[in-house]
Design an enzyme around this catalytic site. Sequence first.
Site, PDB file in Angstrom:
ATOM      1  N   CYS A   1      29.721 108.565   5.520  1.00  0.00           N
ATOM      2  CA  CYS A   1      29.942 107.583   4.670  1.00  0.00           C
ATOM      3  C   CYS A   1      29.509 107.595   3.554  1.00  0.00           C
ATOM      4  CB  CYS A   1      29.241 105.841   4.844  1.00  0.00           C
ATOM      5  SG  CYS A   1      27.131 105.945   4.535  1.00  0.00           S
TER       6      CYS A   1
ATOM      7  N   ARG B   1      28.870  92.715   2.803  1.00  0.00           N
ATOM      8  CA  ARG B   1      28.012  93.291   4.067  1.00  0.00           C
ATOM      9  C   ARG B   1      26.945  93.269   4.348  1.00  0.00           C
ATOM     10  NH1 ARG B   1      28.124  99.259   4.421  1.00  0.00           N
ATOM     11  NH2 ARG B   1      26.748  98.529   6.090  1.00  0.00           N
TER      12      ARG B   1
ATOM     13  N   ARG C   1      24.732 111.410   8.064  1.00  0.00           N
ATOM     14  CA  ARG C   1      24.751 111.070   8.756  1.00  0.00           C
ATOM     15  C   ARG C   1      24.947 111.358  10.499  1.00  0.00           C
ATOM     16  NH1 ARG C   1      25.008 104.897   6.081  1.00  0.00           N
ATOM     17  NH2 ARG C   1      23.528 104.568   8.136  1.00  0.00           N
TER      18      ARG C   1
ATOM     19  N   LYS D   1      19.893  91.292   8.920  1.00  0.00           N
ATOM     20  CA  LYS D   1      21.474  92.364   9.150  1.00  0.00           C
ATOM     21  C   LYS D   1      20.523  93.541  10.333  1.00  0.00           C
ATOM     22  CE  LYS D   1      23.816  95.541   6.605  1.00  0.00           C
ATOM     23  NZ  LYS D   1      23.529  96.050   7.280  1.00  0.00           N
ATOM     24  N   ASN D   2      19.723  94.067  10.194  1.00  0.00           N
ATOM     25  CA  ASN D   2      19.892  95.361  10.348  1.00  0.00           C
ATOM     26  C   ASN D   2      18.978  95.137  12.081  1.00  0.00           C
ATOM     27  OD1 ASN D   2      21.238  97.098   8.541  1.00  0.00           O
ATOM     28  ND2 ASN D   2      19.469  98.021   7.001  1.00  0.00           N
TER      29      ASN D   2
ATOM     30  N   ASP E   1      16.645 101.392   1.946  1.00  0.00           N
ATOM     31  CA  ASP E   1      16.748 100.361   0.991  1.00  0.00           C
ATOM     32  C   ASP E   1      17.323  99.814   0.264  1.00  0.00           C
ATOM     33  OD1 ASP E   1      19.005 101.439   3.120  1.00  0.00           O
ATOM     34  OD2 ASP E   1      18.631  99.867   4.577  1.00  0.00           O
TER      35      ASP E   1
HETATM   36  C1  UD1 Z   1      19.590 102.507   9.616  1.00  0.00           C
HETATM   37  C2  UD1 Z   1      19.599 101.058   8.803  1.00  0.00           C
HETATM   38  C3  UD1 Z   1      19.435 102.223   7.324  1.00  0.00           C
HETATM   39  C4  UD1 Z   1      19.211 102.467   6.937  1.00  0.00           C
HETATM   40  C5  UD1 Z   1      18.542 104.337   7.807  1.00  0.00           C
HETATM   41  C6  UD1 Z   1      17.100 104.061   7.234  1.00  0.00           C
HETATM   42  C7  UD1 Z   1      20.948  99.890  10.509  1.00  0.00           C
HETATM   43  C8  UD1 Z   1      22.050  99.353  10.792  1.00  0.00           C
HETATM   44  N1  UD1 Z   1      20.926 100.752   9.206  1.00  0.00           N
HETATM   45  O1  UD1 Z   1      20.312 103.236   9.559  1.00  0.00           O
HETATM   46  O2  UD1 Z   1      20.084 100.294   6.283  1.00  0.00           O
HETATM   47  O3  UD1 Z   1      19.634 103.190   4.989  1.00  0.00           O
HETATM   48  O4  UD1 Z   1      17.913 102.825   9.021  1.00  0.00           O
HETATM   49  O5  UD1 Z   1      15.876 103.374   6.838  1.00  0.00           O
HETATM   50  O6  UD1 Z   1      20.023  99.749  10.657  1.00  0.00           O
HETATM   51  N2  UD1 Z   1      19.539 112.088  11.436  1.00  0.00           N
HETATM   52  C9  UD1 Z   1      20.284 112.624  11.857  1.00  0.00           C
HETATM   53  N3  UD1 Z   1      20.300 112.527  13.572  1.00  0.00           N
HETATM   54  C10 UD1 Z   1      20.734 111.192  13.907  1.00  0.00           C
HETATM   55  C11 UD1 Z   1      21.010 110.457  13.920  1.00  0.00           C
HETATM   56  C12 UD1 Z   1      19.887 109.707  12.193  1.00  0.00           C
HETATM   57  O7  UD1 Z   1      20.158 113.271  11.569  1.00  0.00           O
HETATM   58  O8  UD1 Z   1      20.927 111.584  15.154  1.00  0.00           O
HETATM   59  C13 UD1 Z   1      19.206 111.571   9.780  1.00  0.00           C
HETATM   60  C14 UD1 Z   1      20.134 110.494   8.877  1.00  0.00           C
HETATM   61  O9  UD1 Z   1      20.761 111.582   8.430  1.00  0.00           O
HETATM   62  C15 UD1 Z   1      18.896 110.196   7.963  1.00  0.00           C
HETATM   63  C16 UD1 Z   1      18.123 109.631   8.935  1.00  0.00           C
HETATM   64  O10 UD1 Z   1      17.980 110.531   9.681  1.00  0.00           O
HETATM   65  O11 UD1 Z   1      19.564 111.640   7.085  1.00  0.00           O
HETATM   66  C17 UD1 Z   1      17.955 108.703   8.600  1.00  0.00           C
HETATM   67  O12 UD1 Z   1      18.966 108.041   9.520  1.00  0.00           O
HETATM   68  P1  UD1 Z   1      18.934 106.588  10.346  1.00  0.00           P
HETATM   69  O13 UD1 Z   1      17.353 106.332  10.776  1.00  0.00           O
HETATM   70  O14 UD1 Z   1      19.520 107.400  11.644  1.00  0.00           O
HETATM   71  O15 UD1 Z   1      19.109 105.559   9.756  1.00  0.00           O
HETATM   72  P2  UD1 Z   1      20.196 104.478  10.508  1.00  0.00           P
HETATM   73  O16 UD1 Z   1      19.984 103.815  11.510  1.00  0.00           O
HETATM   74  O17 UD1 Z   1      21.841 105.082  10.404  1.00  0.00           O
END
Ligand code: UD1
Length: 420
Positions: A119, A399, A124, A22-23, A307
């Site tokens: 969420c 999902r 996030r 999915k990701n 995850d």
């Molecule tokens: C992706 C995955 C999700 C997984 C996560 C971490 C998808 C669709 N989802 O989510 O299943 O749990 O990676 O492996 O691929 N952060 C910031 N600022 C930002 C972006 C992120 O502070 O601009 C923080 C987030 O709040 C979180 C951490 O970084 O605490 C990791 O987030 P991130 O790696 O971005 O996860 P996602 O891409 O949202």
Amino acid sequence: MSKFIIERSSPLSGEVYIDGAKNSALPIIAACLLCAGGDIFIDNVPYLSDISVMCRIISTIGAKISRLNEGKGIRIGCENIRPVEMPYELVKKIRASFLIAGPLLARFKKVRIQLPGGCAIGVRPIDLHLKGFSLLGASVKQEHGVVEISCKKLKGNEIHLDFPSVGATENIMMAAVLAQGKTVISNCAVEPEIVDLADFLNKMGCKIEGAGSDSIKITGVEILSGCRHRIIPDRIEAGTFLAAAAATRGEIKINNVCCSHLRAVSSKLKELNAEITEGENHIKINAKNIYKNADIKTMPYPGFPTDMQPQFMSVLTTIAGTGIINETVFENRFMHVGELNRMGADIRLEGRCAVVRGASRMTGTQVKATDLRAGAGLIIAGLCAEGKSEISDIYHIERGYYKIEEKLKKLGASIKKVEE
Ligand code: UD1
């Protein structure tokens, strides 16, 4: 509203087939928006509600999408898209909706998009995505919950991420592929899904090197064309079945996996005393002799995946002794703890750590899936608890898992989906 009814199950046995990731599929579908030159064929796409939402999002922009190969293949044509603002009702359904920002900015130099919001697992933020766009020369304005990103043209730059965010790495990579000159993203995410996205983009004609290392180099190009791509197997779905086998002390074979993507999970299972055998496209687990406890610290890849944290928490509840789970990636990813404790688990929260005292008597009750992976953790707990467990709000689980109840049933689990 549907729910799962689960009875305590005998040790899982048999074989299960894992769907596409999915990701990986979500950013790859978003990346199709970059391509003005011909159709794209993507195979091994999981049949999930999140994927349908992403497809609806890009078709609202004008993408032509058709499902092939009984839904597992999709053809996407993005020649005639227009960057319209998406209704909030659609955007808020999946946080990955923000992944259309990079491709639309690259192609149209302007994008207006609703902020995705927090969420069940935390606030996030998207500051790292926006920092990357700014460094590529875009201006970012934010008001009334909408972010507007625009530029005259995007220019390559050096971008260092404060944290190796998966989404920020993907969004910046997609914005940079059509930028003028060279972009280097350092301290970037190294997840297999990043490599899959880069492989896909390169097939469209992008020039990306270093995906899978902590520094990605992108040389901007002008034209992209259609291509074919097969999505990698879902390492989290595979890990969830490994955890289910471990919790029930089962012995199963999991097909269509990439074993190297599962190392953090399989080595933790070995620590618990499970036997793991790796094949070319499969992994086997024999969990009959699991008895040891272990501590877990979630980390960006190649560390233990956040995850997989709820599913492993359920595994630890079945083992005597104490295991400590330290969640370092998300600030609030313990919503399942209260539900597991209602089932009789002995888990204490101390800040970002959960102290799991295993082998307490678990009994089935009514619990609620608060998010996707928390729901998967509750299913695993239900397989081990005495009597009947009822899990509500299972749309969260659907999902990310296609027909998980059917797959578990084939492995001997007692689980059924009922409509309320
Ligand atoms: C992706 C995955 C999700 C997984 C996560 C971490 C998808 C669709 N989802 O989510 O299943 O749990 O990676 O492996 O691929 N952060 C910031 N600022 C930002 C972006 C992120 O502070 O601009 C923080 C987030 O709040 C979180 C951490 O970084 O605490 C990791 O987030 P991130 O790696 O971005 O996860 P996602 O891409 O949202």
